[in-house]
Design a protein around this motif. Structure first.
Motif, PDB file in Angstrom:
ATOM      1  N   GLU A 127      -4.040   9.440  -9.318  1.00 52.87           N
ATOM      2  CA  GLU A 127      -3.743   9.122 -10.711  1.00 52.87           C
ATOM      3  C   GLU A 127      -2.374   8.490 -10.885  1.00 52.87           C
ATOM      4  N   GLU A 128      -1.409   8.940 -10.098  1.00 48.82           N
ATOM      5  CA  GLU A 128      -0.036   8.461 -10.275  1.00 48.82           C
ATOM      6  C   GLU A 128       0.689   8.581  -8.943  1.00 48.82           C
ATOM      7  N   ILE A 129       1.617   7.660  -8.664  1.00 53.80           N
ATOM      8  CA  ILE A 129       2.385   7.703  -7.420  1.00 53.80           C
ATOM      9  C   ILE A 129       3.863   7.487  -7.706  1.00 53.80           C
ATOM     10  N   GLY A 130       4.700   8.037  -6.812  1.00 53.68           N
ATOM     11  CA  GLY A 130       6.133   7.792  -6.874  1.00 53.68           C
ATOM     12  C   GLY A 130       6.454   6.399  -6.380  1.00 53.68           C
ATOM     13  N   LYS A 131       7.655   5.933  -6.647  1.00 54.59           N
ATOM     14  CA  LYS A 131       8.028   4.543  -6.325  1.00 54.59           C
ATOM     15  C   LYS A 131       8.047   4.229  -4.836  1.00 54.59           C
ATOM     16  N   ASP A 132       8.177   5.226  -3.961  1.00 51.55           N
ATOM     17  CA  ASP A 132       8.217   4.966  -2.528  1.00 51.55           C
ATOM     18  C   ASP A 132       6.860   5.153  -1.836  1.00 51.55           C
ATOM     19  N   VAL A 133       5.828   5.439  -2.579  1.00 48.24           N
ATOM     20  CA  VAL A 133       4.496   5.604  -1.990  1.00 48.24           C
ATOM     21  C   VAL A 133       3.887   4.223  -1.783  1.00 48.24           C
ATOM     22  N   VAL A 134       3.492   3.923  -0.534  1.00 48.04           N
ATOM     23  CA  VAL A 134       2.982   2.586  -0.221  1.00 48.04           C
ATOM     24  C   VAL A 134       1.558   2.572   0.320  1.00 48.04           C
ATOM     25  N   ALA A 135       1.077   3.698   0.806  1.00 51.69           N
ATOM     26  CA  ALA A 135      -0.228   3.706   1.479  1.00 51.69           C
ATOM     27  C   ALA A 135      -1.409   3.970   0.538  1.00 51.69           C
ATOM     28  N   ILE A 136      -1.147   4.490  -0.648  1.00 49.98           N
ATOM     29  CA  ILE A 136      -2.220   4.747  -1.613  1.00 49.98           C
ATOM     30  C   ILE A 136      -1.790   4.214  -2.981  1.00 49.98           C
ATOM     31  N   HIS A 137      -2.780   3.994  -3.835  1.00 45.57           N
ATOM     32  CA  HIS A 137      -2.512   3.426  -5.158  1.00 45.57           C
ATOM     33  C   HIS A 137      -3.357   4.143  -6.201  1.00 45.57           C
ATOM     34  N   PRO A 138      -2.926   4.145  -7.467  1.00 39.80           N
ATOM     35  CA  PRO A 138      -3.744   4.745  -8.519  1.00 39.80           C
ATOM     36  C   PRO A 138      -5.166   4.173  -8.480  1.00 39.80           C
ATOM     37  N   GLY A 139      -6.139   5.061  -8.585  1.00 38.40           N
ATOM     38  CA  GLY A 139      -7.545   4.662  -8.524  1.00 38.40           C
ATOM     39  C   GLY A 139      -8.175   4.845  -7.154  1.00 38.40           C
ATOM     40  N   ASP A 140      -7.353   4.995  -6.103  1.00 35.52           N
ATOM     41  CA  ASP A 140      -7.899   5.199  -4.752  1.00 35.52           C
ATOM     42  C   ASP A 140      -8.586   6.557  -4.643  1.00 35.52           C
ATOM     43  N   PHE A 141      -9.686   6.588  -3.921  1.00 32.78           N
ATOM     44  CA  PHE A 141     -10.363   7.834  -3.571  1.00 32.78           C
ATOM     45  C   PHE A 141      -9.718   8.336  -2.288  1.00 32.78           C
ATOM     46  N   VAL A 142      -9.272   9.599  -2.262  1.00 37.48           N
ATOM     47  CA  VAL A 142      -8.559  10.120  -1.100  1.00 37.48           C
ATOM     48  C   VAL A 142      -9.104  11.476  -0.658  1.00 37.48           C
ATOM     49  N   ILE A 143      -8.863  11.767   0.596  1.00 36.07           N
ATOM     50  CA  ILE A 143      -9.161  13.075   1.174  1.00 36.07           C
ATOM     51  C   ILE A 143      -7.830  13.785   1.356  1.00 36.07           C
ATOM     52  N   VAL A 144      -7.759  15.027   0.914  1.00 32.19           N
ATOM     53  CA  VAL A 144      -6.549  15.828   1.056  1.00 32.19           C
ATOM     54  C   VAL A 144      -6.856  16.880   2.117  1.00 32.19           C
ATOM     55  N   PRO A 145      -6.525  16.599   3.383  1.00 31.76           N
ATOM     56  CA  PRO A 145      -6.864  17.514   4.470  1.00 31.76           C
ATOM     57  C   PRO A 145      -5.859  18.654   4.616  1.00 31.76           C
ATOM     58  N   PHE A 146      -6.202  19.587   5.461  1.00 31.27           N
ATOM     59  CA  PHE A 146      -5.301  20.700   5.761  1.00 31.27           C
ATOM     60  C   PHE A 146      -4.036  20.197   6.434  1.00 31.27           C
ATOM     61  N   THR A 147      -4.180  19.262   7.357  1.00 33.03           N
ATOM     62  CA  THR A 147      -3.021  18.703   8.053  1.00 33.03           C
ATOM     63  C   THR A 147      -2.735  17.311   7.510  1.00 33.03           C
ATOM     64  N   HIS A 148      -1.515  16.859   7.665  1.00 27.34           N
ATOM     65  CA  HIS A 148      -1.139  15.536   7.176  1.00 27.34           C
ATOM     66  C   HIS A 148      -0.405  14.793   8.274  1.00 27.34           C
ATOM     67  N   GLY A 149      -1.075  13.854   8.901  1.00 21.64           N
ATOM     68  CA  GLY A 149      -0.451  13.063   9.949  1.00 21.64           C
ATOM     69  C   GLY A 149       0.066  11.751   9.403  1.00 21.64           C
ATOM     70  N   CYS A 150       0.712  10.994  10.283  1.00 21.64           N
ATOM     71  CA  CYS A 150       1.287   9.711   9.883  1.00 21.64           C
ATOM     72  C   CYS A 150       0.220   8.644   9.673  1.00 21.64           C
ATOM     73  N   GLY A 151      -0.937   8.825  10.327  1.00 18.76           N
ATOM     74  CA  GLY A 151      -2.014   7.850  10.193  1.00 18.76           C
ATOM     75  C   GLY A 151      -1.878   6.660  11.111  1.00 18.76           C
ATOM     76  N   ARG A 152      -0.808   6.611  11.933  1.00 13.19           N
ATOM     77  CA  ARG A 152      -0.581   5.441  12.775  1.00 13.19           C
ATOM     78  C   ARG A 152      -0.469   5.739  14.260  1.00 13.19           C
ATOM     79  N   CYS A 153      -0.131   6.961  14.642  1.00 19.15           N
ATOM     80  CA  CYS A 153       0.072   7.262  16.064  1.00 19.15           C
ATOM     81  C   CYS A 153      -1.276   7.446  16.775  1.00 19.15           C
ATOM     82  N   ALA A 154      -1.224   7.553  18.098  1.00 18.89           N
ATOM     83  CA  ALA A 154      -2.445   7.692  18.903  1.00 18.89           C
ATOM     84  C   ALA A 154      -3.244   8.941  18.525  1.00 18.89           C
ATOM     85  N   ALA A 155      -2.563  10.048  18.270  1.00 19.10           N
ATOM     86  CA  ALA A 155      -3.266  11.287  17.910  1.00 19.10           C
ATOM     87  C   ALA A 155      -4.023  11.106  16.599  1.00 19.10           C
TER      88      ALA A 155
END
Length: 113
Positions: free
Chosen positions: A66-94
């Motif tokens: 619904e709303e994001i802070g000014k430094d949030v770049v990976a998601i935008h208002p209106g995006d459908f998201v999954i809020v998992p138990f863990t939160h990784g960077c989304g870019r590393c090999a793991a």
């Protein structure tokens, strides 16, 4: 908004709470569409582990941004998201292998540039 609140072992309540506000530039507000009960939530409910009365329960869900802070770049208002138990960077090999709980950059989160 409604929130699940721990009262005491064996007792939970759904309470009406004020809508959250952006506090940090990296915050995001998600309108929860569906949530689930995690096994760790049941530890307090069953009295196996201590939990402060009045604390919120639940940390896994799906929803719409619904709303994001000014430094949030990976998601935008209106995006459908999954809020998992863990939160990784989304870019590393793991993370790319599906093991975000073993993220090599856990402090970077999904907004790593």
């Amino acid at each position: 908004m409604k929130a699940a609140v721990f009262v005491e072992p064996g007792k939970m309540e759904v309470k009406e709470m004020p809508k959250p506000k952006i506090e940090k530039s990296t915050d995001a507000i998600i309108r929860i569409v569906r949530a689930c009960v995690c096994g760790s939530d049941l530890w307090w409910y069953r009295g196996i582990s201590k939990r402060e009365s009045g604390s919120f329960v639940g940390h896994e869900a799906i929803g719409i941004v619904e709303e994001i802070g000014k430094d949030v770049v990976a998601i935008h208002p209106g995006d459908f998201v999954i809020v998992p138990f863990t939160h990784g960077c989304g870019r590393c090999a793991a993370c790319w292998a599906g093991f975000d709980g073993s993220c090599l950059n856990p402090t970077e989160g999904v907004n790593a540039r």
